[in-house]
Design an enzyme around this catalytic site. Structure first.
Site, PDB file in Angstrom:
ATOM      1  N   HIS A 160       0.886  -1.264  -0.006  1.00 17.25           N
ATOM      2  CA  HIS A 160       0.036  -0.026  -0.021  1.00 17.25           C
ATOM      3  C   HIS A 160       0.840   1.173  -0.151  1.00 17.25           C
ATOM      4  O   HIS A 160       0.529   2.156  -0.471  1.00 17.25           O
ATOM      5  CB  HIS A 160      -1.103  -0.055   1.222  1.00 17.25           C
ATOM      6  CG  HIS A 160      -2.299   0.858   1.063  1.00 17.25           C
ATOM      7  ND1 HIS A 160      -2.414   1.761   0.328  1.00 17.25           N
ATOM      8  CD2 HIS A 160      -3.484   0.546   1.558  1.00 17.25           C
ATOM      9  CE1 HIS A 160      -3.647   2.419   0.143  1.00 17.25           C
ATOM     10  NE2 HIS A 160      -4.303   1.553   0.962  1.00 17.25           N
ATOM     11  N   ASP A 382      -8.974  -8.765 -17.795  1.00 17.26           N
ATOM     12  CA  ASP A 382      -9.020  -9.918 -18.784  1.00 17.26           C
ATOM     13  C   ASP A 382      -7.617 -10.233 -19.273  1.00 17.26           C
ATOM     14  O   ASP A 382      -6.959  -9.364 -19.962  1.00 17.26           O
ATOM     15  CB  ASP A 382     -10.066  -9.663 -19.736  1.00 17.26           C
ATOM     16  CG  ASP A 382     -10.529 -10.665 -20.954  1.00 17.26           C
ATOM     17  OD1 ASP A 382      -9.605 -11.753 -20.661  1.00 17.26           O
ATOM     18  OD2 ASP A 382     -11.051 -10.457 -21.833  1.00 17.26           O
TER      19      ASP A 382
END
Length: 475
Positions: A160, A382
């Site tokens: 993070h 994808d």
């Protein structure tokens, strides 16, 4: 006692490998901004994507090595700054991302069937390094788990301190595009530019930053409430509630007709209020809602296109339990809107300066933290074999997360962990919107779910659970 469905153990046929950038990258250290380097961000964001058909692992590795050329800091390692031991920096040494491959004796449908929401056994789906500290964990850890039906689970742990949710999504889409179209030039242009968020010289702290200051409260008028005396927490149970378009529209209808609000604002107000009702702390206590707000277009000048660092700050709304429990939804929405409106360019710069002078964490003592994942677009990632059937967090113990619903572009699933004793009550208030109309008419409700008083013993227990501790050391 809640029983958590366990997934079987993953089998790793081979040891994990390091995937370095495909071509040489700069060998230098990089500055992290004060927004990147906050102590409460020293953990990995963990994502899970479920696919009907598994992408070719060789293609995943090759495309990852290409993506890491542009995103080469993710192939480096964090270290303490030699100039300031309170700050971290990135050693861009090209060591590489950690890539693990595993096998799990489940089908896609079986996984979806036994695991409606995250539980601790999901941790098996992301390889745990044996590092002794947060600094020894690679900024990017990937595990591809093959399912027996030909599907797969892709899990990532992204530091993070290097990326926020938007930055993580940007990287993941870039990696997937390269995998799907290996002969095309990568479409995204990653931008580091953390110097744009450097503190001013001299520092200019112009606002009270209540998101970092501890709420002052008392158990009664004479006895201070002591958080150091909190009792051992109950088991935290992950809960999830899905709101479709009609549900969110119904919530908006409960607000004043003159009040215009976003789906995030009204749903956050409803969750905050439901949480307060389920936890039933004393009515005079003040509690906070902390929520992430993107500042890429708030800053003057705007942060550049492709900026993948932490380009968010925490908005902070605060009110009493009494207002959350008995106040109308419109009032709570306005509190959230006012908190958002405070986050101007001047306010953000003041916060950056404040963090330069004060190495502090947000006040989580009596706070609900919400992170919105609904607009990241990760569900559309994808790698060449179709979009994900499910996208969500690997764990749920840290904060409340709003994430998208498969097949419903307007839907939101609310995932958070609550103390075991509050699960039924929280679910009741989340589902029963119309109770708010009864409140407005002054009708009496059953106090089965909303005890009128709370003992000191119960109050200590409640406050121990209201902000679950962050697990900074895990990947």
């Amino acid at each position: 006692m809640f029983q958590f469905p366990e997934i079987p153990d993953c089998v790793l046929p081979n040891k994990p490998t390091l995937i370095p950038p495909l071509s040489p990258t700069p060998n230098h250290s990089l500055y992290l901004s004060n927004l990147d380097d906050q102590k409460f961000l020293r953990f990995s964001i963990k994502y899970l994507l479920l696919y009907r058909k598994s992408p070719d692992v060789g293609s995943l590795k090759r495309s990852l090595s290409v993506a890491l050329v542009g995103y080469y800091p993710l192939a480096g390692r964090l270290r303490v700054s030699p100039v300031n031991e309170e700050k971290l920096e990135v050693d861009c040494n090209g060591e590489g991302a950690l890539f693990a491959e595993a096998v799990l004796d489940l089908t896609v449908e079986e996984f979806k069937g036994i695991c409606e929401k995250p539980n601790k056994s999901w941790r098996k789906l992301l390889y745990r390094t044996e590092g002794q500290s947060f600094l020894s964990i690679p900024p990017l850890v990937v595990q591809v788990t093959h399912l027996k039906c030909g599907g797969s689970i892709l899990c990532l742990g992204i530091c993070h301190c290097l990326c926020d949710g938007i930055g993580s999504a940007q990287f993941l889409h870039a990696w997937a595009d390269i995998c799907k179209h290996p002969n095309q030039t990568p479409s995204s242009n990653p931008c580091w530019e953390r110097h744009l968020l450097k503190p001013r010289n001299p520092l200019k702290i112009e606002y009270p930053h209540i998101e970092f200051t501890q709420t002052q409260y008392q158990h009664d008028l004479t006895t201070p409430f002591d958080l150091d005396q909190v009792l051992k927490p109950e088991t935290l149970v992950p809960t999830s509630h899905t709101f479709h378009h009609d549900d969110i529209f119904s919530l908006k209808q409960l607000c004043n007709l003159s009040l215009k609000c976003t789906s995030f604002e009204v749903l956050s107000a409803h969750v905050w209020s439901s949480w307060a009702k389920a936890m039933c702390p004393p009515s005079h206590l003040k509690i906070k809602l902390l929520f992430s707000v993107n500042i890429r277009k708030t800053m003057r000048p705007n942060l550049p296109q492709g900026y993948y660092g932490n380009g968010f700050v925490l908005g902070c709304a605060e009110t009493t339990v009494k207002e959350l429990v008995h106040g109308n939804l419109s009032h709570i929405v306005r509190l959230i809107q006012r908190a958002k409106s405070r986050l101007t360019d001047d306010y953000v710069k003041s916060m950056v300066d404040y963090l330069g002078e004060n190495r502090v964490k947000p006040d989580l003592s009596l706070s609900l933290v919400i992170s919105q994942w609904t607009r990241l677009g990760m569900e559309r990632v994808d790698f060449g074999e179709g979009m994900a059937l499910f996208m969500g967090p690997l764990c749920s113990e840290i904060y409340c997360i709003f994430f998208p619903v498969y097949g419903d572009s307007c839907g939101v699933t609310v995932l958070m962990s609550v103390p075991e004793s509050g699960v039924e009550s929280f679910g009741y208030w989340m589902k029963n919107f119309r109770e708010r109309e009864m409140e407005g008419e002054g009708k009496k409700k059953s106090d089965i779910f909303m005890p009128a008083t709370c003992t000191a013993h119960e109050c200590h227990q409640i406050c121990a659970h209201m902000a679950p501790p962050l697990d900074f050391a895990t990947t």
